[in-house]
Scaffold this motif. Structure first.
Motif, short mmCIF file in Angstrom:
data_model
loop_
_atom_site.label_atom_id
_atom_site.label_comp_id
_atom_site.label_asym_id
_atom_site.label_seq_id
_atom_site.Cartn_x
_atom_site.Cartn_y
_atom_site.Cartn_z
N PHE A 115 50.89 0.43 -2.58
CA PHE A 115 50.89 -1.44 -2.64
C PHE A 115 51.88 -2.33 -2.49
O PHE A 115 52.81 -2.21 -3.23
CB PHE A 115 49.41 -1.17 -4.09
CG PHE A 115 48.77 0.14 -3.94
CD1 PHE A 115 47.54 -0.78 -3.78
CD2 PHE A 115 49.18 0.68 -4.81
CE1 PHE A 115 46.12 0.17 -3.97
CE2 PHE A 115 47.83 1.65 -4.58
CZ PHE A 115 46.36 1.36 -4.37
N TYR A 116 51.21 -3.88 -2.20
CA TYR A 116 52.46 -4.89 -2.07
C TYR A 116 51.36 -5.74 -2.33
O TYR A 116 50.80 -6.55 -1.38
CB TYR A 116 53.18 -4.55 -0.63
CG TYR A 116 54.44 -5.34 -0.38
CD1 TYR A 116 55.00 -6.34 -1.56
CD2 TYR A 116 54.45 -5.99 0.43
CE1 TYR A 116 56.13 -6.73 -1.73
CE2 TYR A 116 56.16 -6.85 0.60
CZ TYR A 116 56.29 -7.15 -0.69
OH TYR A 116 57.76 -8.19 -0.78
N ALA A 117 51.77 -6.74 -3.05
CA ALA A 117 51.72 -8.58 -3.10
C ALA A 117 52.71 -9.48 -2.51
O ALA A 117 53.45 -9.26 -3.49
CB ALA A 117 50.69 -8.82 -4.29
N ILE A 131 46.13 -11.20 -8.98
CA ILE A 131 46.95 -11.38 -8.33
C ILE A 131 45.19 -11.96 -7.67
O ILE A 131 44.18 -10.78 -7.79
CB ILE A 131 47.16 -9.90 -7.65
CG1 ILE A 131 48.44 -10.22 -8.24
CG2 ILE A 131 47.69 -10.29 -6.50
CD1 ILE A 131 49.90 -8.71 -8.13
N PRO A 132 45.12 -12.27 -6.37
CA PRO A 132 44.06 -12.18 -5.79
C PRO A 132 43.90 -11.09 -4.82
O PRO A 132 44.73 -10.93 -4.34
CB PRO A 132 44.30 -13.43 -5.04
CG PRO A 132 45.38 -14.27 -5.79
CD PRO A 132 46.30 -13.22 -6.13
N LEU A 133 42.49 -10.68 -4.34
CA LEU A 133 41.92 -9.89 -3.58
C LEU A 133 42.83 -9.57 -2.58
O LEU A 133 43.68 -8.53 -2.08
CB LEU A 133 40.89 -9.31 -3.70
CG LEU A 133 40.42 -8.92 -5.18
CD1 LEU A 133 38.41 -8.85 -5.22
CD2 LEU A 133 41.42 -7.45 -5.94
N GLU A 134 43.05 -11.02 -1.66
CA GLU A 134 43.19 -11.10 -0.27
C GLU A 134 45.28 -11.12 0.01
O GLU A 134 45.28 -11.30 0.65
CB GLU A 134 42.81 -12.70 0.47
CG GLU A 134 43.16 -13.51 -0.12
CD GLU A 134 42.60 -14.12 -1.43
OE1 GLU A 134 41.34 -13.39 -1.64
OE2 GLU A 134 42.23 -15.45 -1.94
N LEU A 153 39.06 0.92 -1.32
CA LEU A 153 40.09 -0.40 -1.48
C LEU A 153 39.08 -1.23 -0.56
O LEU A 153 39.21 -2.37 -1.82
CB LEU A 153 41.40 0.11 -0.57
CG LEU A 153 42.46 0.88 -0.99
CD1 LEU A 153 43.80 1.54 -0.03
CD2 LEU A 153 42.80 0.39 -1.41
N ILE A 154 38.25 -1.01 0.22
CA ILE A 154 37.22 -1.82 0.67
C ILE A 154 36.62 -2.37 -0.12
O ILE A 154 35.82 -3.74 -0.75
CB ILE A 154 36.85 -1.67 1.97
CG1 ILE A 154 37.98 -1.81 3.26
CG2 ILE A 154 35.26 -2.55 2.30
CD1 ILE A 154 37.52 -1.44 4.64
N GLU A 156 41.56 -6.34 7.24
CA GLU A 156 43.14 -6.19 7.87
C GLU A 156 44.36 -6.01 7.27
O GLU A 156 45.17 -5.95 7.66
CB GLU A 156 43.38 -7.79 8.53
CG GLU A 156 43.34 -8.80 7.37
CD GLU A 156 42.82 -9.76 7.45
OE1 GLU A 156 40.52 -9.16 7.93
OE2 GLU A 156 42.20 -10.64 7.39
N ASN A 157 44.16 -6.02 5.82
CA ASN A 157 45.48 -5.28 5.40
C ASN A 157 45.50 -4.26 4.79
O ASN A 157 46.83 -3.77 3.60
CB ASN A 157 45.67 -6.22 3.84
CG ASN A 157 45.62 -7.86 3.56
OD1 ASN A 157 46.32 -8.14 5.21
ND2 ASN A 157 45.30 -8.72 2.59
#
Ligand SMILES: [Zn+2]
Length: 273
Positions: free
Chosen positions: A133-135, A169-172, A228-229, A236-237
């Motif tokens: 996971f990475y933001a 953290i926003p999901l997108e 995850l979806i 796309e992430n």
């Protein structure tokens, strides 16, 4: 389509990276292969498990080799404590060295994350699914170990929920890499395991009964992607490496291929300045 992963070789060491993160100056990451260590026999050569009957000095040397390849220090490492449950720990400076310099402080931690720089998170694999996971905009990294139990218990969802609800953290903004693991080609299970998946995911194309109707093949990548979806991660992430560790047991340690006579692979992530 461009491959989501790429193998990198530095001397004897070979590991793979997700191509979309490869040139990110603020992130070091990798998923190891069997190549680049000093262990012997069925542990040859890059065994990262202290619980596989290897000499401790060999395992430490193997970690040092990976650290050198990534440009991180051994004492920045924090090891998880994976027991196929879904507990997740936020890691800070005081945890550095956990499980490698100092005894592992945890009993059950299958997921770890941090927003502090120069902490090297490490999780372990030999067919189970590595979730990275990475933001980038929020400087947050994390990893979760999703074996079949962790997949069904939706550890991926748990990480996303923590990042979204506790870390704001926003999901997108959350990117996920699904690393090499046993693929649907080789993950054959009996009806008891299949029923647990069917209860969780319903009838889907990624839980497939074989022609004789006795065994099932389950696509753990698709299951984790669905989790995850459903959690709000944008399609796309999500990057799926698409490499089966059991089919490629000459490159990766595979528990199933070797009936458990195997070393341990590692997934590494570090935030950098
Ligand atoms: Zn396979």
């Amino acid at each position: 389509m461009e491959s989501p992963i790429k193998f990198i070789t530095k001397g004897d060491l070979t590991y793979l990276v997700f191509t979309n993160w490869e040139n990110d100056a603020h992130l070091e990451h990798c998923f190891t292969t069997k190549f680049g260590g000093v262990s012997e026999g069925h542990l040859a050569t890059l065994n990262l498990g202290f619980n596989r009957g290897d000499k401790e000095a060999n395992v430490i040397q193997n970690y040092k080799n990976v650290c050198e390849g990534l440009g991180v220090s051994l004492d920045s490492i924090v090891l998880s404590k994976q027991v196929h449950e879904t507990n997740i720990a936020k890691v800070t400076e005081k945890d550095k060295g956990n499980g490698i310099i100092t005894p592992n402080q945890w009993k059950s931690i299958d997921g770890i994350y941090t927003n502090e720089k120069d902490i090297t998170l490490v999780t372990h694999y030999a067919d189970c699914v590595p979730l990275f996971f990475y933001a980038p905009k929020y400087g947050m990294i994390g990893m979760a170990h999703a074996g079949w139990r962790g997949t069904v218990a939706k550890i991926g969802h748990k990480m996303v929920k923590i990042w979204h609800e506790e870390e704001n953290i926003p999901l997108e903004e959350i990117q996920v890499g699904i690393g090499p693991s046993i693929g649907a080609c080789c993950f054959e299970v009996g009806s008891e395991v299949a029923e647990v998946f069917l209860e969780t995911f319903g009838q889907t194309s990624y839980i497939r009964k074989d022609e004789r109707g006795e065994k099932y093949h389950i696509d753990l990548w698709a299951c984790n992607k669905a989790v995850l979806i459903e959690s709000g991660i944008l399609e796309e992430n999500i990057s799926i490496s698409g490499i089966c560790t059991c089919c490629h047991s000459q490159i990766f340690f595979s528990h199933r291929k070797t009936q458990g006579n195997r070393g341990t692979l590692g997934a590494f992530m570090t935030l950098k300045d």
